[in-house]
Design a protein around this motif. Sequence first.
Motif, PDB file in Angstrom:
ATOM      1  N   GLU A  46      52.937  36.084  22.598  1.00 14.56           N
ATOM      2  CA  GLU A  46      51.778  36.878  22.159  1.00 14.56           C
ATOM      3  C   GLU A  46      50.511  36.380  22.834  1.00 14.56           C
ATOM      4  N   LYS A  47      50.396  35.070  22.933  1.00 14.30           N
ATOM      5  CA  LYS A  47      49.223  34.493  23.582  1.00 14.30           C
ATOM      6  C   LYS A  47      49.167  34.936  25.047  1.00 14.30           C
ATOM      7  N   GLN A  48      50.310  34.908  25.741  1.00 13.98           N
ATOM      8  CA  GLN A  48      50.366  35.343  27.131  1.00 13.98           C
ATOM      9  C   GLN A  48      50.044  36.838  27.259  1.00 13.98           C
ATOM     10  N   THR A  49      50.520  37.633  26.327  1.00  7.22           N
ATOM     11  CA  THR A  49      50.236  39.069  26.342  1.00  7.22           C
ATOM     12  C   THR A  49      48.740  39.321  26.181  1.00  7.22           C
ATOM     13  N   ILE A  50      48.136  38.618  25.256  1.00  6.07           N
ATOM     14  CA  ILE A  50      46.690  38.768  25.031  1.00  6.07           C
ATOM     15  C   ILE A  50      45.917  38.307  26.257  1.00  6.07           C
ATOM     16  N   LEU A  51      46.310  37.164  26.806  1.00  6.87           N
ATOM     17  CA  LEU A  51      45.631  36.661  28.007  1.00  6.87           C
ATOM     18  C   LEU A  51      45.772  37.634  29.173  1.00  6.87           C
ATOM     19  N   LYS A  52      46.956  38.233  29.311  1.00  6.87           N
ATOM     20  CA  LYS A  52      47.184  39.191  30.390  1.00  6.87           C
ATOM     21  C   LYS A  52      46.306  40.432  30.206  1.00  6.87           C
ATOM     22  N   LYS A  53      46.207  40.935  28.966  1.00  8.25           N
ATOM     23  CA  LYS A  53      45.360  42.105  28.702  1.00  8.25           C
ATOM     24  C   LYS A  53      43.898  41.806  29.017  1.00  8.25           C
ATOM     25  N   ILE A  54      43.433  40.646  28.574  1.00  4.61           N
ATOM     26  CA  ILE A  54      42.035  40.272  28.822  1.00  4.61           C
ATOM     27  C   ILE A  54      41.808  40.053  30.314  1.00  4.61           C
ATOM     28  N   SER A  55      42.778  39.429  30.982  1.00  7.97           N
ATOM     29  CA  SER A  55      42.666  39.196  32.415  1.00  7.97           C
ATOM     30  C   SER A  55      42.582  40.523  33.171  1.00  7.97           C
ATOM     31  N   ASN A  56      43.429  41.484  32.811  1.00  5.28           N
ATOM     32  CA  ASN A  56      43.398  42.801  33.454  1.00  5.28           C
ATOM     33  C   ASN A  56      42.063  43.502  33.201  1.00  5.28           C
ATOM     34  N   LYS A  57      41.567  43.386  31.975  1.00  8.18           N
ATOM     35  CA  LYS A  57      40.284  43.995  31.636  1.00  8.18           C
ATOM     36  C   LYS A  57      39.160  43.369  32.461  1.00  8.18           C
ATOM     37  N   LEU A  58      39.182  42.037  32.586  1.00  7.35           N
ATOM     38  CA  LEU A  58      38.147  41.352  33.370  1.00  7.35           C
ATOM     39  C   LEU A  58      38.245  41.696  34.855  1.00  7.35           C
ATOM     40  N   GLU A  59      39.465  41.801  35.371  1.00 13.08           N
ATOM     41  CA  GLU A  59      39.633  42.173  36.780  1.00 13.08           C
ATOM     42  C   GLU A  59      39.101  43.579  37.034  1.00 13.08           C
ATOM     43  N   LYS A  60      39.367  44.490  36.102  1.00 14.42           N
ATOM     44  CA  LYS A  60      38.855  45.857  36.231  1.00 14.42           C
ATOM     45  C   LYS A  60      37.328  45.857  36.189  1.00 14.42           C
ATOM     46  N   GLU A  61      36.754  45.111  35.260  1.00  9.78           N
ATOM     47  CA  GLU A  61      35.296  45.021  35.146  1.00  9.78           C
ATOM     48  C   GLU A  61      34.695  44.399  36.404  1.00  9.78           C
ATOM     49  N   TYR A  62      35.352  43.363  36.919  1.00  6.55           N
ATOM     50  CA  TYR A  62      34.887  42.716  38.156  1.00  6.55           C
ATOM     51  C   TYR A  62      34.912  43.704  39.319  1.00  6.55           C
ATOM     52  N   SER A  63      36.002  44.452  39.431  1.00 11.25           N
ATOM     53  CA  SER A  63      36.131  45.433  40.507  1.00 11.25           C
ATOM     54  C   SER A  63      35.046  46.504  40.396  1.00 11.25           C
ATOM     55  N   GLU A  64      34.808  46.992  39.173  1.00  8.66           N
ATOM     56  CA  GLU A  64      33.774  48.007  38.963  1.00  8.66           C
ATOM     57  C   GLU A  64      32.392  47.444  39.296  1.00  8.66           C
ATOM     58  N   THR A  65      32.157  46.194  38.925  1.00  9.99           N
ATOM     59  CA  THR A  65      30.866  45.566  39.224  1.00  9.99           C
ATOM     60  C   THR A  65      30.683  45.407  40.732  1.00  9.99           C
ATOM     61  N   CYS A  66      31.741  44.996  41.425  1.00 13.53           N
ATOM     62  CA  CYS A  66      31.668  44.862  42.887  1.00 13.53           C
ATOM     63  C   CYS A  66      31.366  46.213  43.531  1.00 13.53           C
ATOM     64  N   ASP A  67      32.061  47.261  43.072  1.00 16.50           N
ATOM     65  CA  ASP A  67      31.814  48.597  43.607  1.00 16.50           C
ATOM     66  C   ASP A  67      30.375  49.031  43.338  1.00 16.50           C
ATOM     67  N   PHE A  68      29.886  48.735  42.150  1.00 20.69           N
ATOM     68  CA  PHE A  68      28.508  49.087  41.776  1.00 20.69           C
ATOM     69  C   PHE A  68      27.522  48.406  42.715  1.00 20.69           C
ATOM     70  N   PHE A  69      27.721  47.099  42.958  1.00 26.73           N
ATOM     71  CA  PHE A  69      26.799  46.372  43.816  1.00 26.73           C
ATOM     72  C   PHE A  69      26.919  46.807  45.279  1.00 26.73           C
ATOM     73  N   LYS A  70      28.134  47.146  45.726  1.00 20.42           N
ATOM     74  CA  LYS A  70      28.290  47.660  47.091  1.00 20.42           C
ATOM     75  C   LYS A  70      27.499  48.958  47.243  1.00 20.42           C
ATOM     76  N   HIS A  71      27.593  49.808  46.245  1.00 20.12           N
ATOM     77  CA  HIS A  71      26.851  51.077  46.275  1.00 20.12           C
ATOM     78  C   HIS A  71      25.347  50.821  46.280  1.00 20.12           C
ATOM     79  N   LYS A  72      24.897  49.868  45.458  1.00 18.56           N
ATOM     80  CA  LYS A  72      23.465  49.543  45.402  1.00 18.56           C
ATOM     81  C   LYS A  72      22.987  48.981  46.741  1.00 18.56           C
ATOM     82  N   VAL A  73      23.782  48.108  47.361  1.00 18.01           N
ATOM     83  CA  VAL A  73      23.409  47.538  48.655  1.00 18.01           C
ATOM     84  C   VAL A  73      23.345  48.633  49.716  1.00 18.01           C
ATOM     85  N   GLN A  74      24.310  49.539  49.679  1.00 13.87           N
ATOM     86  CA  GLN A  74      24.323  50.644  50.637  1.00 13.87           C
ATOM     87  C   GLN A  74      23.092  51.529  50.441  1.00 13.87           C
TER      88      GLN A  74
END
Length: 122
Positions: free
Chosen positions: A42-70
């Motif tokens: 259960e702990k691994q499942t929760i960590l995996k869900k949070i990790s996936n959520k953070l990776e998605k947020e990181y990717s969206e933030t990177c895309d946002f900043f790339k767009h802002k820089v452009q």
Amino acid sequence: MARIFGKIQSLKSLKSELENKGITRFNSIKEIKYFLSNYNSEKQTILKKISNKLEKEYSETCDFFKHKVQTRDEIINLETERIDIKINDLQAKIDSINNYNLFKKFLSFIKLYLLKKTTIIF
């Protein structure tokens, strides 16, 4: 998870103690035993869900900043072009003023020459 010291008298007291600690997911001892046996998964499942959520947020933030820089780069290029056009216009005005002054000097020189020539004849 709550830690209970001493004797556990009944499921009701255990449930009450867990609820006091903010844990309401268990309705029986069987569920508690199942949780304990599957705690790591259960702990691994929760960590995996949070990790996936953070990776998605990181990717969206990177895309946002790339767009802002452009967008920033496009704005800088447009403003640079606008400033270059203004500089060229001002330089053309300066050149025309200099040409006008040169023309005036040339006319003055001719007038002076003619005046000197006419005074020499008299």
